[in-house]
Design a protein around this motif. Structure first.
Motif, mmCIF file in Angstrom:
data_model
loop_
_atom_site.group_PDB
_atom_site.id
_atom_site.type_symbol
_atom_site.label_atom_id
_atom_site.label_comp_id
_atom_site.label_asym_id
_atom_site.label_seq_id
_atom_site.Cartn_x
_atom_site.Cartn_y
_atom_site.Cartn_z
ATOM 1 N N GLY A 122 30.958 -24.858 13.747
ATOM 2 C CA GLY A 122 30.371 -25.998 13.071
ATOM 3 C C GLY A 122 29.833 -25.733 11.635
ATOM 4 O O GLY A 122 30.104 -26.097 10.539
ATOM 5 N N LEU A 123 29.169 -24.475 11.939
ATOM 6 C CA LEU A 123 28.389 -24.126 10.352
ATOM 7 C C LEU A 123 29.515 -23.474 9.578
ATOM 8 O O LEU A 123 29.250 -23.549 8.239
ATOM 9 C CB LEU A 123 27.272 -22.987 10.777
ATOM 10 C CG LEU A 123 25.971 -23.363 11.636
ATOM 11 C CD1 LEU A 123 25.101 -22.348 11.801
ATOM 12 C CD2 LEU A 123 25.361 -24.513 10.664
ATOM 13 N N VAL A 124 30.394 -23.053 10.031
ATOM 14 C CA VAL A 124 31.573 -22.349 9.267
ATOM 15 C C VAL A 124 32.136 -23.623 8.417
ATOM 16 O O VAL A 124 32.449 -23.517 7.262
ATOM 17 C CB VAL A 124 32.565 -21.764 10.066
ATOM 18 C CG1 VAL A 124 33.850 -21.366 8.934
ATOM 19 C CG2 VAL A 124 32.021 -20.462 10.366
ATOM 20 N N LEU A 125 32.416 -24.650 9.032
ATOM 21 C CA LEU A 125 32.975 -25.902 8.550
ATOM 22 C C LEU A 125 32.106 -26.368 7.467
ATOM 23 O O LEU A 125 32.404 -26.957 6.481
ATOM 24 C CB LEU A 125 33.352 -27.000 9.516
ATOM 25 C CG LEU A 125 33.910 -28.191 9.112
ATOM 26 C CD1 LEU A 125 35.226 -28.097 8.451
ATOM 27 C CD2 LEU A 125 34.202 -29.148 10.153
ATOM 28 N N VAL A 126 30.714 -26.529 7.774
ATOM 29 C CA VAL A 126 29.590 -26.899 6.698
ATOM 30 C C VAL A 126 29.769 -26.229 5.419
ATOM 31 O O VAL A 126 29.738 -26.590 4.494
ATOM 32 C CB VAL A 126 28.429 -27.104 7.387
ATOM 33 C CG1 VAL A 126 27.332 -27.289 6.175
ATOM 34 C CG2 VAL A 126 28.087 -28.033 8.505
ATOM 35 N N GLN A 127 29.661 -24.646 5.915
ATOM 36 C CA GLN A 127 29.793 -23.791 4.753
ATOM 37 C C GLN A 127 31.056 -24.003 3.845
ATOM 38 O O GLN A 127 31.082 -23.997 2.536
ATOM 39 C CB GLN A 127 29.921 -22.483 5.346
ATOM 40 C CG GLN A 127 29.930 -21.331 4.132
ATOM 41 C CD GLN A 127 28.676 -21.254 3.483
ATOM 42 O OE1 GLN A 127 27.973 -22.069 2.962
ATOM 43 N NE2 GLN A 127 28.497 -19.946 3.217
ATOM 44 N N VAL A 128 32.201 -24.585 4.365
ATOM 45 C CA VAL A 128 33.379 -24.773 3.595
ATOM 46 C C VAL A 128 33.252 -25.894 2.740
ATOM 47 O O VAL A 128 33.501 -26.029 1.500
ATOM 48 C CB VAL A 128 34.783 -25.117 4.438
ATOM 49 C CG1 VAL A 128 35.829 -25.614 3.891
ATOM 50 C CG2 VAL A 128 35.096 -23.644 5.413
ATOM 51 N N ALA A 129 32.449 -26.907 3.288
ATOM 52 C CA ALA A 129 32.277 -28.228 2.443
ATOM 53 C C ALA A 129 31.249 -27.676 1.339
ATOM 54 O O ALA A 129 31.447 -28.247 0.313
ATOM 55 C CB ALA A 129 31.583 -29.449 3.483
ATOM 56 N N ALA A 130 30.286 -26.775 1.678
ATOM 57 C CA ALA A 130 29.177 -26.420 0.624
ATOM 58 C C ALA A 130 30.158 -25.762 -0.383
ATOM 59 O O ALA A 130 29.924 -25.744 -1.464
ATOM 60 C CB ALA A 130 28.498 -25.772 1.255
#
Length: 342
Positions: free
Chosen positions: A206-214
């Motif tokens: 989930g955090l990797v996906l958030v990082q992609v959005a960031a």
């Protein structure tokens, strides 16, 4: 997905279905790279119309090129940024955007035609068919979202909205991950997380996906072209001006300094989690995930201090999907029990 729920015909088709899904995921990987190139070359607004069918045909005659160029000359990006651009320079940015859209059409066909074939031949269970149908709908929504993103830069802006760009990149990543998730789960029975290790594997994904959005916000604000030092940022570990805009939440999405700082900090958090997880679980997927995270951070730092050359920017964007794929594989392995094909 439950392997035991497939009939004999469907079990025999599983390797082909898996190959199809992974093949489409690979095409989306290439699509994201080409999308990154359109952003870094400022090509995304060169085609000012959305024609799902006729748009697949590029200009061939000089007159058609001049007509496309004239449409581009009407938008703010040309008038305020590229005024005086030659036709040859326009062709360069046009071809990047055309390739991005054309690849989207190829991906649609590469998914739809085998999907229909597998449906007609009975190779898909009802459950798998519904999942694949949902993936096709997401692909259609991604195309519409891409055009919605482009429209944000055709009237009052000289570039696209960072909000829409981040959404477009995030949805592409979700579809990429969903394809891998379905493909990996064809011969396994998975369960919801039950202990700390399994919840951590889900948290990392989930955090990797958030990082992609960031990263999408970094790209949308061209934040990578500023503050090109590491580990210090603007001369400090925690730079001044992180909350200069009001209300405070706007800084998270509209302040280039804050957006880049958050992208850095989230990378550190993911690295600590991935390394700790790999040390505890002592598994091949965990080690691969930790290695991918560290390599991606190294590429990110290299990209930053070199002020985002095109090839490094694309390597960093592609690396994000590699990390997400590793996170999906690790999550799958932590939550599944496999059944061998007979």
């Amino acid at each position: 997905m439950d392997y035991l729920a497939f009939n004999t015909r469907q079990k025999a088709a599983l390797p082909y279905v898996r190959g199809w899904l992974i093949g489409v995921a690979c095409l989306i990987f290439v699509m994201v790279i080409v999308g990154g190139a359109t952003r870094l070359t400022d090509s995304g607004l060169s085609i000012t119309e959305w024609q799902p069918l006729l748009g697949a045909i590029p200009p061939f005659t000089e007159q058609h090129w001049l007509e496309a160029f004239e449409k581009y000359r009407q938008i703010p990006e040309y008038q305020l940024v590229n005024k005086g651009m030659s036709l040859e320079d326009f062709k360069f940015i046009y071809w990047w955007e055309w390739a991005h859209r054309f690849l989207g059409r190829v991906i649609g066909l590469a998914f739809f035609l085998p999907f229909v074939y597998f449906l007609v031949t009975g190779a898909l269970s009802i459950r798998l068919a519904l999942r694949c149908g949902a993936l096709f709908v997401l692909g259609g929504l991604q195309g519409a979202l891409g055009w919605y993103m482009v429209t944000s830069g055709l009237v009052d802006r000289v570039d696209v909205s960072q909000y829409r760009l981040a959404a477009h990149l995030s949805l592409a990543t979700i579809i990429f991950g969903a394809l891998l998730w379905v493909a990996l789960g064809l011969e396994a029975r998975r369960h919801v997380p039950r202990d700390g290790r399994e919840w951590t594997s889900l948290l990392i994904a989930g955090l990797v996906l958030v990082q992609v959005a960031a990263g999408g916000f970094v790209a949308g604000l061209d934040a990578g072209f500023g503050y090109n030092t590491w580990p210090l940022m603007d001369g400090a570990l925690v730079p001044q001006g992180l909350f200069a805009a009001q209300p405070w939440w706007r800084n998270l999405f509209e302040n280039a300094l804050t957006v880049q700082f958050n992208h850095r900090v989230l990378a550190y958090v993911i690295a600590v989690l991935a390394l700790s997880y790999a040390y505890v679980v002592q598994s091949r997927p965990g080690a691969l995930l930790a290695g991918a995270v560290l390599l991606q951070i190294a590429i990110g730092i290299w990209t930053l201090v070199w002020s985002v050359p095109l090839w490094l920017g694309l390597a960093h964007q592609g690396g994000a999907l590699v990390v997400f794929a590793a996170a999906i594989w690790n999550l799958h392995r932590s939550l599944s029990r496999h059944f061998p094909t007979k």
